[in-house]
Structures are given as structure tokens and as C-alpha cells.
Motif scaffolding. Structure first.
Motif, PDB file in Angstrom:
ATOM      1  N   GLU B  20      43.165  34.524  41.863  1.00 41.05           N
ATOM      2  CA  GLU B  20      42.282  34.771  40.722  1.00 41.05           C
ATOM      3  C   GLU B  20      42.970  34.277  39.467  1.00 41.05           C
ATOM      4  OE1 GLU B  20      39.636  38.435  39.655  1.00 41.05           O
ATOM      5  OE2 GLU B  20      41.574  38.758  38.644  1.00 41.05           O
ATOM      6  N   ARG B  22      42.612  34.244  35.424  1.00 42.13           N
ATOM      7  CA  ARG B  22      41.890  35.078  34.467  1.00 42.13           C
ATOM      8  C   ARG B  22      41.541  34.320  33.186  1.00 42.13           C
ATOM      9  NH1 ARG B  22      45.557  40.201  33.764  1.00 42.13           N
ATOM     10  NH2 ARG B  22      47.193  38.600  33.846  1.00 42.13           N
ATOM     11  N   ALA B  65      33.196  31.931  40.120  1.00 41.06           N
ATOM     12  CA  ALA B  65      33.582  32.702  38.940  1.00 41.06           C
ATOM     13  C   ALA B  65      32.480  33.699  38.626  1.00 41.06           C
ATOM     14  CB  ALA B  65      33.823  31.781  37.750  1.00 41.06           C
ATOM     15  N   HIS B  75      36.499  35.175  35.093  1.00 42.71           N
ATOM     16  CA  HIS B  75      37.623  34.915  35.992  1.00 42.71           C
ATOM     17  C   HIS B  75      37.234  33.986  37.137  1.00 42.71           C
ATOM     18  CE1 HIS B  75      39.471  37.840  33.576  1.00 42.71           C
ATOM     19  NE2 HIS B  75      39.222  38.925  34.292  1.00 42.71           N
ATOM     20  N   ARG B  77      37.948  32.501  40.973  1.00 41.43           N
ATOM     21  CA  ARG B  77      38.498  33.008  42.236  1.00 41.43           C
ATOM     22  C   ARG B  77      38.303  32.000  43.360  1.00 41.43           C
ATOM     23  NH1 ARG B  77      35.166  37.479  40.508  1.00 41.43           N
ATOM     24  NH2 ARG B  77      36.436  39.078  39.496  1.00 41.43           N
ATOM     25  N   LYS B  78      39.215  32.086  44.325  1.00 40.56           N
ATOM     26  CA  LYS B  78      39.060  31.343  45.576  1.00 40.56           C
ATOM     27  C   LYS B  78      39.664  32.203  46.678  1.00 40.56           C
ATOM     28  CE  LYS B  78      39.564  26.871  47.803  1.00 40.56           C
ATOM     29  NZ  LYS B  78      39.959  25.437  47.668  1.00 40.56           N
TER      30      LYS B  78
END
Lengths: 114, 116
Positions: B20, B22, B65, B75, B77-78
Motif C-alpha cells: 500500500e 499512501r 486505489a 491510497h 494498493r496491489k
């Protein structure tokens, strides 16, 4: 394919010399932008243009000049007045509408003072 | 005036682990939000964008996101990263164009390093 072409990819400048970075787009975008990127400092706006024959200074315009004689082209000249020109330069373009759909970027020009 | 904060300048993560990145923003008007990726010596490539509608946005390369208006966050994310995801990631915020042109603001970037 449509896109933005920046040339050259690498450029070396001697002290006191003016150099011009090329930026051409075939996306039919109205707006074009020049950014400078230094390590750890993100992107800083140098100049931008929304229409032909008009452009505005960004946050760090001193020592730089631009022209917008054609919709497709937005060259940036780094003059001898720019005391620390070594950086990575990015050109971008976008449509101009009520919604910002984002920018399309070129692949950049790395300028080094020798 | 708008601003963007990316709290982590560097994020190391092992391959196949989740990540993540930010991003927090400040703005007094409605915003559009973007994530860009930059590989070494290349330009920025758009990963995803939030313009309106669903707050969960899916982008390229398996990234997503979530826009959280109350926390002014976006944020990235993967669920499982690959070595090829090693790059610099930039969050950006923008309002609408006005008579003075763009007001696109970039964050300082987060360097994601994926370790084998």
C-alpha cells in the motif's frame, strides 16, 4: 500511435550556452506543459500553454523560455541564465475541459552541464 | 490551494507480498485524483484515476486505489507485487481547468523496491 515525442533523450550543455529541448504531440491536445524533475523533489512546473501563441509561467520559470507557434509543438529553451540546469525534463499534454482527465507525458530529456 | 502528501519516500517489499502506497491531499474544492508510475529514465505513465462515481478505482498492472473523502486519502494498493513493479509512484490532485489553466499538483513520490 498517438503520443508525445521528446528529443533528444540526452543533452549536454556547456557553461553559458543556450539549448533547446523539443516536444511534439500528435494527440490533438490543446494544453502542453514542461516540468523539471530533480532527485527527491518530485515534479516542478516550468511553463504551460493552453492555446497557440499563449503560455504562462509556472513555479520555476526563471532561466527558461518557451514558444507555442503550433498546436503540436512546445519547445523549451534553457538559457545561460539558468544557473543549475542539470535535471530531467518532462513534457506533457492534456485536453482542456471542465474535467481534468489527466496528462500524457513524453519520455523525457536528461540535460547535463559539462 | 491544493497539496499532496506521500508519507513514505521509500517502500521496500518482498515479491508476491501486498503493498500500500499512501497519499493524502488537501483541497477546498472537488478534486480529481491520479496515480502515475515512473520507471528509471522514462516519463510518467498513468496507472489509474478517480474522476467521479465508485470510490474504488482499478487501474493497469493489477493496481487499485480507494478514494476516501472523509480522510482525504487516495491510497494505492496491489495484492501481490512483482519485481517489475519496482519504480517511482506519484500521486497527483487536480481541480477543474479555469481561466488560468491547470492546477495539477504532484506529490513528492514514493520509491517502491520489490525484493526477490
Amino acid at each position: 500511435d498517438g503520443g508525445i515525442t521528446q528529443s533528444p533523450k540526452y543533452l549536454f550543455r556547456k557553461e553559458g550556452q543556450n539549448v533547446t529541448l523539443s516536444c511534439e504531440q500528435n494527440l490533438n491536445h490543446d494544453a502542453m506543459y514542461w516540468y523539471r524533475q530533480d532527485p527527491g523533489q518530485g515534479l516542478r512546473l516550468i511553463y504551460y500553454s493552453q492555446i497557440v501563441n499563449d503560455f504562462q509561467k509556472g513555479d520555476i520559470a526563471e532561466g527558461y523560455s518557451v514558444s507555442r507557434e503550433k498546436k503540436e509543438s512546445f519547445p523549451l529553451t534553457v538559457t545561460s541564465a539558468q544557473k543549475n540546469p542539470t535535471a530531467f525534463y518532462l513534457c506533457a499534454s492534456s485536453i482542456v475541459s471542465g474535467i481534468n482527465y489527466g496528462y500524457t507525458f513524453g519520455s523525457g530529456t536528461r540535460l547535463t552541464v559539462v | 490551494a491544493q497539496s499532496v502528501t506521500q508519507l513514505d519516500s521509500q517502500v521496500p517489499v518482498f515479491e508476491e507480498a501486498p503493498v500500500e502506497l499512501r497519499c493524502n491531499y488537501s483541497s477546498s474544492v472537488s478534486v480529481y485524483l491520479f496515480w502515475y508510475v515512473q520507471y528509471p529514465n522514462q516519463g510518467l505513465q498513468l496507472l489509474l484515476k478517480y474522476l467521479s462515481g465508485s470510490t474504488l478505482v482499478k487501474g493497469i498492472n493489477g493496481f487499485e486505489a480507494e478514494f476516501n473523502k472523509s480522510q482525504t486519502s487516495f491510497h494505492l494498493r496491489k495484492p501481490s507485487v512483482h519485481i517489475s513493479d519496482t519504480a517511482e509512484y506519484f500521486c497527483a490532485v487536480s481541480g477543474s481547468f479555469d481561466n488560468y489553466g491547470q492546477n495539477f499538483v504532484f506529490g513528492p513520490g514514493t520509491r517502491l523496491s520489490v525484493l526477490p
